[in-house]
Design a protein around this motif. Structure first.
Motif, PDB file in Angstrom:
ATOM      1  N   GLY A  64       0.794  -1.233   0.000  1.00 52.83           N
ATOM      2  CA  GLY A  64       0.000   0.000   0.000  1.00 52.83           C
ATOM      3  C   GLY A  64       0.823   1.279   0.000  1.00 52.83           C
ATOM      4  O   GLY A  64       0.383   2.306   0.519  1.00 52.83           O
ATOM      5  N   VAL A  65       2.021   1.241  -0.604  1.00 49.37           N
ATOM      6  CA  VAL A  65       2.864   2.444  -0.649  1.00 49.37           C
ATOM      7  C   VAL A  65       2.348   3.380  -1.748  1.00 49.37           C
ATOM      8  O   VAL A  65       2.250   2.978  -2.910  1.00 49.37           O
ATOM      9  CB  VAL A  65       4.339   2.080  -0.926  1.00 49.37           C
ATOM     10  N   GLY A  66       2.024   4.597  -1.389  1.00 48.07           N
ATOM     11  CA  GLY A  66       1.517   5.509  -2.413  1.00 48.07           C
ATOM     12  C   GLY A  66       1.222   6.890  -1.878  1.00 48.07           C
ATOM     13  O   GLY A  66       1.527   7.210  -0.720  1.00 48.07           O
ATOM     14  N   SER A  89       1.114   7.490   2.189  1.00 49.61           N
ATOM     15  CA  SER A  89       0.648   6.442   3.100  1.00 49.61           C
ATOM     16  C   SER A  89       1.367   5.139   2.799  1.00 49.61           C
ATOM     17  O   SER A  89       1.741   4.870   1.650  1.00 49.61           O
ATOM     18  CB  SER A  89      -0.865   6.256   2.957  1.00 49.61           C
ATOM     19  N   CYS A 128      -1.085   0.155   4.781  1.00 47.09           N
ATOM     20  CA  CYS A 128      -2.535  -0.065   4.870  1.00 47.09           C
ATOM     21  C   CYS A 128      -3.098  -0.111   3.453  1.00 47.09           C
ATOM     22  O   CYS A 128      -3.693   0.837   2.985  1.00 47.09           O
ATOM     23  CB  CYS A 128      -3.196   1.029   5.691  1.00 47.09           C
TER      24      CYS A 128
END
Lengths: 208, 208
Positions: free
Chosen positions: B14-16, B91, B94
């Motif tokens: 969920g890296v972004g 973020s 997650c």
């Protein structure tokens, strides 16, 4: 977390907001300064200070809600149909600028949080951050999921996307939902922040 | 937190980012669409999706840093002196839209994070949120204080204010500092978000 030892004040507890108005118009200076002056009439006991990037507003939740709603309504009217984006950050439980040495434990008021409808319909992206510390069974996602359920019950829920919950409705209703959710998590978690980005009068074809 | 069980990918972890450009100009549509098209040249393997309020960008930290820096530089050039505000949310940890059921434990890459200077000088407000769960000695302020120390060492630190750290410098340097601080907290805390608000070409007399 330690139990509450008497009620702190909103100021001693660090209850407040930062807000930035971004009218996408050549008239942006007049729109921003005019809206800030207009909202000053409902400032009451709130502390305000406008900086280079955003305006700080400190005080209790009901006053913050009324002030933010009035400010965004005023900016929208002054933008007169021009596209307006607004960023709002709410924070509680960390009154210092760089330290959180408050030792009174979680605390939240229970006064009703209501705002007159502004007549301004907006789309918004919302994220809520319960900043937990220790505790064997702590789960920071639990209050987040409860807040999303609350959004669904409110009729303002417009979908979930990466990192944010989408909301759609009157600016005052969105602010009331977000302020109440943030305040109520504060009854169990000392340091809680929430970020809300509004888009008003966007020319973009809105994805459904 | 459970120990790392093999390296996840940026996408599975969920890296972004979400980014919103707010040019305060009647030409805002051309500026935004032109900058997004220009940044597409450095998009590489990143996933992007533009929504009603902001644009999602998913992928690894080095790619995100290059993309965001290019996008803001392009928007600033196209704004041609007009005031531009930019909101960035990063973020990690997650990946679901409403759940964080990742079970691999904290993970972060260690690739260098560098960005070519954009030549664009900005003021920014920065907040970092390590979203801890259980753990007897957990203290969410510890990584925040370490990040503020890092900002001071970088030369970009411009003061602390309620709820935010102020930064001042080249957009690329600010993004590199914030991306690295956020990524590095991720080595110890699974779910970490950070919010960054830029102000570029503001006509406001900047408070010192």
């Amino acid at each position: 977390m330690e139990p509450t030892q008497g009620d702190p004040t909103p100021t001693s507890y660090g209850v407040g907001a930062r807000i930035a108005l971004h009218p996408m118009s050549d008239r942006f200076v007049d729109i921003i300064l005019g809206a800030l002056a207009e909202a000053d009439a409902v400032r009451g006991g709130l502390a305000t200070r406008t900086g280079a990037v955003s305006t700080f507003v400190g005080g209790d939740e009901a006053d913050l809600l009324r002030y933010l709603s009035t400010l965004i309504g005023a900016a929208t009217r002054r933008a007169d149909g021009a596209h307006l984006a607004v960023s709002v950050l709410l924070s509680r439980g960390c009154p210092g600028e760089v330290t959180c040495d408050l030792r009174s434990g979680p605390w939240a008021s229970t006064t009703p949080l209501e705002a007159e409808p502004t007549g301004v319909i907006a789309r918004a992206e919302w994220s809520l951050y319960p900043l937990l510390d220790g505790g064997a069974d702590a789960d920071h996602m639990e209050p987040i999921m409860a807040a999303i359920d609350r959004a669904k019950e409110s009729g303002l829920f417009d979908g979930s996307d990466h990192y944010v919950t989408r909301l759609h409705g009157d600016v005052a209703d969105i602010l009331a939902l977000v302020t109440a959710a943030w305040r109520d998590v504060g009854a169990h978690v000392q340091h809680v922040t929430t970020h809300l980005s509004f888009s008003i009068n966007s020319p973009t074809q809105e994805p459904s």
